[in-house]
Design a protein around this motif. Structure first.
Motif, PDB file in Angstrom:
ATOM      1  N   LYS A  71       0.596  -1.050   0.038  1.00  0.00           N
ATOM      2  CA  LYS A  71       0.321  -0.369   0.038  1.00  0.00           C
ATOM      3  C   LYS A  71       0.814   0.882   0.347  1.00  0.00           C
ATOM      4  N   ASP A  72       1.504   1.205   0.996  1.00  0.00           N
ATOM      5  CA  ASP A  72       2.806   2.533   1.381  1.00  0.00           C
ATOM      6  C   ASP A  72       4.355   3.000  -0.234  1.00  0.00           C
ATOM      7  N   ASP A  73       3.941   1.219  -1.362  1.00  0.00           N
ATOM      8  CA  ASP A  73       5.109   1.726  -2.116  1.00  0.00           C
ATOM      9  C   ASP A  73       3.732   2.277  -3.470  1.00  0.00           C
ATOM     10  N   VAL A  74       2.122   2.265  -3.510  1.00  0.00           N
ATOM     11  CA  VAL A  74       1.620   2.598  -4.507  1.00  0.00           C
ATOM     12  C   VAL A  74       1.332   4.315  -3.977  1.00  0.00           C
ATOM     13  N   ARG A  75       2.113   4.543  -3.419  1.00  0.00           N
ATOM     14  CA  ARG A  75       2.019   5.896  -2.625  1.00  0.00           C
ATOM     15  C   ARG A  75       3.094   6.765  -3.569  1.00  0.00           C
ATOM     16  N   LEU A  76       4.014   6.113  -3.818  1.00  0.00           N
ATOM     17  CA  LEU A  76       5.387   6.743  -4.132  1.00  0.00           C
ATOM     18  C   LEU A  76       5.233   6.853  -5.854  1.00  0.00           C
ATOM     19  N   LEU A  77       3.814   6.322  -6.159  1.00  0.00           N
ATOM     20  CA  LEU A  77       4.069   6.327  -8.002  1.00  0.00           C
ATOM     21  C   LEU A  77       4.127   8.185  -8.329  1.00  0.00           C
ATOM     22  N   PRO A  78       3.931   9.286  -7.406  1.00  0.00           N
ATOM     23  CA  PRO A  78       4.159  10.547  -7.273  1.00  0.00           C
ATOM     24  C   PRO A  78       5.335  11.291  -7.999  1.00  0.00           C
ATOM     25  N   LEU A  79       6.601  10.595  -6.915  1.00  0.00           N
ATOM     26  CA  LEU A  79       7.264  10.495  -6.657  1.00  0.00           C
ATOM     27  C   LEU A  79       8.145  10.196  -8.228  1.00  0.00           C
ATOM     28  N   ALA A  80       7.915   8.141  -8.764  1.00  0.00           N
ATOM     29  CA  ALA A  80       8.185   7.977 -10.294  1.00  0.00           C
ATOM     30  C   ALA A  80       8.014   9.217 -11.643  1.00  0.00           C
ATOM     31  N   LEU A  81       5.893   9.668 -11.222  1.00  0.00           N
ATOM     32  CA  LEU A  81       5.934  10.763 -11.709  1.00  0.00           C
ATOM     33  C   LEU A  81       6.491  12.091 -12.398  1.00  0.00           C
ATOM     34  N   ALA A  82       7.006  12.648 -10.626  1.00  0.00           N
ATOM     35  CA  ALA A  82       8.285  13.625 -10.758  1.00  0.00           C
ATOM     36  C   ALA A  82       9.314  13.798 -11.727  1.00  0.00           C
ATOM     37  N   GLY A  83       9.967  12.503 -11.106  1.00  0.00           N
ATOM     38  CA  GLY A  83      11.256  11.674 -12.119  1.00  0.00           C
ATOM     39  C   GLY A  83      10.946  12.062 -13.732  1.00  0.00           C
ATOM     40  N   CYS A  84       9.911  11.556 -14.523  1.00  0.00           N
ATOM     41  CA  CYS A  84       9.755  11.539 -15.397  1.00  0.00           C
ATOM     42  C   CYS A  84       9.507  11.976 -15.764  1.00  0.00           C
ATOM     43  N   LEU A  85       8.680  13.058 -15.116  1.00  0.00           N
ATOM     44  CA  LEU A  85       8.299  14.656 -15.658  1.00  0.00           C
ATOM     45  C   LEU A  85       9.628  15.135 -16.061  1.00  0.00           C
ATOM     46  N   LEU A 118      10.497   3.111  -5.775  1.00  0.00           N
ATOM     47  CA  LEU A 118      10.842   2.140  -4.981  1.00  0.00           C
ATOM     48  C   LEU A 118      11.897   2.125  -4.475  1.00  0.00           C
ATOM     49  N   SER A 119      12.878   1.605  -4.297  1.00  0.00           N
ATOM     50  CA  SER A 119      14.020   1.363  -4.003  1.00  0.00           C
ATOM     51  C   SER A 119      14.189   2.706  -3.189  1.00  0.00           C
ATOM     52  N   LEU A 120      13.817   4.133  -3.310  1.00  0.00           N
ATOM     53  CA  LEU A 120      14.206   5.136  -2.301  1.00  0.00           C
ATOM     54  C   LEU A 120      13.866   4.550  -0.938  1.00  0.00           C
ATOM     55  N   ALA A 121      12.490   3.953  -1.391  1.00  0.00           N
ATOM     56  CA  ALA A 121      11.020   3.764   0.099  1.00  0.00           C
ATOM     57  C   ALA A 121      12.019   2.470   0.750  1.00  0.00           C
ATOM     58  N   HIS A 122      12.617   0.920   0.022  1.00  0.00           N
ATOM     59  CA  HIS A 122      12.841   0.577   0.525  1.00  0.00           C
ATOM     60  C   HIS A 122      14.901   0.547   0.396  1.00  0.00           C
ATOM     61  N   GLY A 123      15.538   0.223  -0.716  1.00  0.00           N
ATOM     62  CA  GLY A 123      17.206  -0.416  -0.268  1.00  0.00           C
ATOM     63  C   GLY A 123      18.036   1.002   0.084  1.00  0.00           C
ATOM     64  N   MET A 124      17.273   2.537  -0.212  1.00  0.00           N
ATOM     65  CA  MET A 124      17.836   3.506   0.267  1.00  0.00           C
ATOM     66  C   MET A 124      17.150   4.111   1.545  1.00  0.00           C
ATOM     67  N   ARG A 125      16.401   3.920   1.499  1.00  0.00           N
ATOM     68  CA  ARG A 125      16.106   4.626   3.291  1.00  0.00           C
ATOM     69  C   ARG A 125      16.833   4.763   4.463  1.00  0.00           C
ATOM     70  N   LEU A 163      12.972  14.909  -3.092  1.00  0.00           N
ATOM     71  CA  LEU A 163      12.517  13.250  -3.296  1.00  0.00           C
ATOM     72  C   LEU A 163      12.220  12.529  -1.982  1.00  0.00           C
ATOM     73  N   LEU A 164      13.203  12.703  -1.359  1.00  0.00           N
ATOM     74  CA  LEU A 164      13.283  12.503  -0.064  1.00  0.00           C
ATOM     75  C   LEU A 164      12.407  12.675   0.820  1.00  0.00           C
ATOM     76  N   TRP A 165      12.389  13.963   1.128  1.00  0.00           N
ATOM     77  CA  TRP A 165      11.631  14.911   1.983  1.00  0.00           C
ATOM     78  C   TRP A 165       9.971  15.080   1.087  1.00  0.00           C
ATOM     79  N   VAL A 166       9.170  15.137  -0.040  1.00  0.00           N
ATOM     80  CA  VAL A 166       7.931  14.195  -0.550  1.00  0.00           C
ATOM     81  C   VAL A 166       7.807  12.450  -0.094  1.00  0.00           C
ATOM     82  N   MET A 167       8.610  12.295   0.154  1.00  0.00           N
ATOM     83  CA  MET A 167       8.290  10.350   0.007  1.00  0.00           C
ATOM     84  C   MET A 167       7.773  10.463   1.788  1.00  0.00           C
TER      85      MET A 167
END
Length: 159
Positions: free
Chosen positions: A41-55, A85-92, A147-151
């Motif tokens: 559920k938390d991972d789905v919330r990270l979609l705006p980060l991916a969108l921001a990076g794409c933009l 996803l990696s920001l929230a898990h591997g790079m937390r 990105l970390l602050w937004v996450m």
């Protein structure tokens, strides 16, 4: 254990994205992530980060910092999803660092990944390696801490 597996997995994910530029293996890895993630559920919330990076990359592509052989690539969109996803898990662990250290990691990791991608032929940097690296350094010194602050803000929102 999950954090280290995720961090190593993202490095493989990045290599697959940049070297082969095919969405299939990336989609399989994303599926594996969602199958085994302890926080879907938390991972789905990270979609705006991916969108921001794409933009951001879309903007840099449109102003000419990047060139791709056939337009803006799908593999880059999937790479941003994997990175979020990696920001929230591997790079937390980056969250525990002061902002200036996050900025240093952004400079090194962010700018270097584009330069390495150019060296592998995934992206062309028409402004030249040094100017491109300088621009990416300035961008990533603030982009990673943002990105970390937004996450953190996204994770704090109610489900």
């Amino acid at each position: 254990m999950w954090q280290w597996a995720h961090l190593l997995g993202f490095n493989l994910y990045w290599l697959l994205a940049v070297k082969w530029q095919q969405p299939g293996p990336l989609l399989v890895m994303l599926l594996l992530h969602f199958l085994f993630s302890p926080s879907r559920k938390d991972d789905v919330r990270l979609l705006p980060l991916a969108l921001a990076g794409c933009l951001l990359d879309l903007l840099l592509w449109r102003i000419g910092l990047f060139q791709f052989p056939a337009g803006f690539p799908l593999w880059l969109v999937l790479l941003w999803l994997g990175f979020a996803l990696s920001l929230a898990h591997g790079m937390r662990w980056l969250l525990r660092l002061p902002r200036w250290q996050q900025a240093l990691f952004g400079i090194v990791g962010g700018a270097f990944s584009y330069v390495a991608g150019a060296a592998m032929g995934a992206v062309h940097l028409p402004w030249g390696i040094w100017i491109s690296a300088a621009v990416l350094t300035v961008i990533w010194m603030w982009w990673l801490p943002v990105l970390l602050w937004v996450m953190v803000k996204l994770e704090g929102e109610p489900a």
